[in-house]
Design a protein around this motif. Structure first.
Motif, PDB file in Angstrom:
ATOM      1  N   GLY A 171      39.347 127.340  37.256  1.00 60.20           N
ATOM      2  CA  GLY A 171      39.767 128.726  37.035  1.00 60.20           C
ATOM      3  C   GLY A 171      41.226 128.828  36.636  1.00 60.20           C
ATOM      4  N   SER A 172      42.086 128.056  37.294  1.00 59.24           N
ATOM      5  CA  SER A 172      43.507 128.103  36.947  1.00 59.24           C
ATOM      6  C   SER A 172      43.746 127.544  35.555  1.00 59.24           C
ATOM      7  CB  SER A 172      44.348 127.376  37.991  1.00 59.24           C
ATOM      8  OG  SER A 172      43.976 126.023  38.074  1.00 59.24           O
ATOM      9  N   SER A 173      43.014 126.502  35.188  1.00 64.08           N
ATOM     10  CA  SER A 173      43.126 125.956  33.838  1.00 64.08           C
ATOM     11  C   SER A 173      42.675 126.968  32.796  1.00 64.08           C
ATOM     12  CB  SER A 173      42.291 124.679  33.721  1.00 64.08           C
ATOM     13  OG  SER A 173      42.344 124.168  32.418  1.00 64.08           O
ATOM     14  N   LEU A 174      41.563 127.629  33.061  1.00 63.64           N
ATOM     15  CA  LEU A 174      41.049 128.641  32.151  1.00 63.64           C
ATOM     16  C   LEU A 174      42.040 129.787  31.982  1.00 63.64           C
ATOM     17  CD1 LEU A 174      38.672 129.852  30.486  1.00 63.64           C
ATOM     18  CD2 LEU A 174      37.897 130.882  32.627  1.00 63.64           C
ATOM     19  N   LEU A 175      42.554 130.297  33.091  1.00 63.88           N
ATOM     20  CA  LEU A 175      43.495 131.421  33.021  1.00 63.88           C
ATOM     21  C   LEU A 175      44.787 131.041  32.300  1.00 63.88           C
ATOM     22  CD1 LEU A 175      43.030 133.004  36.553  1.00 63.88           C
ATOM     23  CD2 LEU A 175      42.213 133.884  34.352  1.00 63.88           C
ATOM     24  N   LEU A 176      45.300 129.842  32.565  1.00 65.59           N
ATOM     25  CA  LEU A 176      46.512 129.399  31.881  1.00 65.59           C
ATOM     26  C   LEU A 176      46.273 129.255  30.387  1.00 65.59           C
ATOM     27  CD1 LEU A 176      49.441 128.500  32.044  1.00 65.59           C
ATOM     28  CD2 LEU A 176      48.629 126.195  32.566  1.00 65.59           C
ATOM     29  N   THR A 177      45.146 128.673  30.012  1.00 64.49           N
ATOM     30  CA  THR A 177      44.818 128.523  28.594  1.00 64.49           C
ATOM     31  C   THR A 177      44.682 129.883  27.916  1.00 64.49           C
ATOM     32  OG1 THR A 177      43.718 126.416  29.016  1.00 64.49           O
ATOM     33  CG2 THR A 177      43.154 127.540  26.968  1.00 64.49           C
ATOM     34  N   LEU A 220      45.634 121.988  25.698  1.00 66.29           N
ATOM     35  CA  LEU A 220      46.247 120.786  26.255  1.00 66.29           C
ATOM     36  C   LEU A 220      47.136 121.135  27.444  1.00 66.29           C
ATOM     37  CD1 LEU A 220      46.688 117.681  25.998  1.00 66.29           C
ATOM     38  CD2 LEU A 220      48.787 118.274  24.790  1.00 66.29           C
ATOM     39  N   VAL A 221      47.943 122.182  27.324  1.00 75.89           N
ATOM     40  CA  VAL A 221      48.824 122.570  28.427  1.00 75.89           C
ATOM     41  C   VAL A 221      48.000 122.977  29.649  1.00 75.89           C
ATOM     42  CG1 VAL A 221      50.562 124.246  29.179  1.00 75.89           C
ATOM     43  CG2 VAL A 221      50.756 123.178  26.930  1.00 75.89           C
ATOM     44  N   GLY A 222      46.929 123.745  29.434  1.00 73.96           N
ATOM     45  CA  GLY A 222      46.064 124.118  30.552  1.00 73.96           C
ATOM     46  C   GLY A 222      45.434 122.900  31.216  1.00 73.96           C
ATOM     47  N   PHE A 223      44.979 121.959  30.399  1.00 73.99           N
ATOM     48  CA  PHE A 223      44.371 120.735  30.916  1.00 73.99           C
ATOM     49  C   PHE A 223      45.396 119.904  31.687  1.00 73.99           C
ATOM     50  CE2 PHE A 223      43.179 116.228  30.117  1.00 73.99           C
ATOM     51  CZ  PHE A 223      42.047 116.187  30.905  1.00 73.99           C
ATOM     52  N   MET A 224      46.598 119.742  31.107  1.00 78.65           N
ATOM     53  CA  MET A 224      47.640 118.941  31.752  1.00 78.65           C
ATOM     54  C   MET A 224      48.072 119.575  33.079  1.00 78.65           C
ATOM     55  SD  MET A 224      48.340 116.312  29.802  1.00 78.65           S
ATOM     56  CE  MET A 224      50.022 115.827  30.049  1.00 78.65           C
ATOM     57  N   ALA A 225      48.174 120.899  33.102  1.00 81.85           N
ATOM     58  CA  ALA A 225      48.544 121.577  34.346  1.00 81.85           C
ATOM     59  C   ALA A 225      47.486 121.346  35.419  1.00 81.85           C
ATOM     60  CB  ALA A 225      48.736 123.072  34.093  1.00 81.85           C
ATOM     61  N   THR A 226      46.225 121.373  35.022  1.00 83.23           N
ATOM     62  CA  THR A 226      45.146 121.124  35.970  1.00 83.23           C
ATOM     63  C   THR A 226      45.197 119.701  36.499  1.00 83.23           C
ATOM     64  OG1 THR A 226      43.765 122.762  34.887  1.00 83.23           O
ATOM     65  CG2 THR A 226      42.639 121.141  36.256  1.00 83.23           C
ATOM     66  N   ILE A 227      45.450 118.748  35.620  1.00 79.26           N
ATOM     67  CA  ILE A 227      45.580 117.354  36.062  1.00 79.26           C
ATOM     68  C   ILE A 227      46.759 117.235  37.024  1.00 79.26           C
ATOM     69  CG2 ILE A 227      46.083 114.990  35.316  1.00 79.26           C
ATOM     70  CD1 ILE A 227      43.243 115.910  34.653  1.00 79.26           C
TER      71      ILE A 227
END
Length: 121
Positions: A22-28, A67-74
């Motif tokens: 959810g956080s990745s989705l919202l950030l993206t 990519l930024v959303g994915f990297m933040a999630t990682i």
């Protein structure tokens, strides 16, 4: 993944993974309009014609917000649990795909080269 730290309580029924997703989705979703605006400011558009299938100018660098959303999630996942070597491999291959897409935005790659790189990743 071995869970520790403040997210340990959320590991029940995969809630932790839902929170990360959810956080990745919202950030993206939040970053996408900013990337589109940035593309507009610097006139970074794909124009219709040639191998392009769209009929209107389309902003480049669309993968940036993903990519930024994915990297933040990682990053959040590594803060809450130890990451396996295979996840680091996925992260590296994701960066390679992003680099290829960004390169292709400015210096088009032949379809066969792109396909080979995508299959390799």
């Amino acid at each position: 993944m071995n869970v520790n730290g403040p997210m340990a309580a959320f590991d029940v029924l995969g809630v932790r993974f839902l929170l990360l997703f959810g956080s990745s989705l919202l950030l993206t979703l939040a970053l996408t309009p900013l990337v589109v605006r940035l593309a507009g400011t610097y006139k970074l558009f794909d124009m219709p014609g040639g191998r392009r299938v769209h009929t209107n100018p389309t902003p480049r660098l669309g993968g940036t917000s993903m990519l930024v959303g994915f990297m933040a999630t990682i990053g959040m996942a590594s803060w809450t649990a130890s990451l396996s070597a295979s996840l680091w491999l996925v992260l590296g291959l994701s960066m390679a795909m992003f680099a290829m897409g960004t390169y292709d935005d400015f210096r088009p790659l032949r379809a066969g080269v792109r396909l080979a790189l995508q299959i390799g990743c």
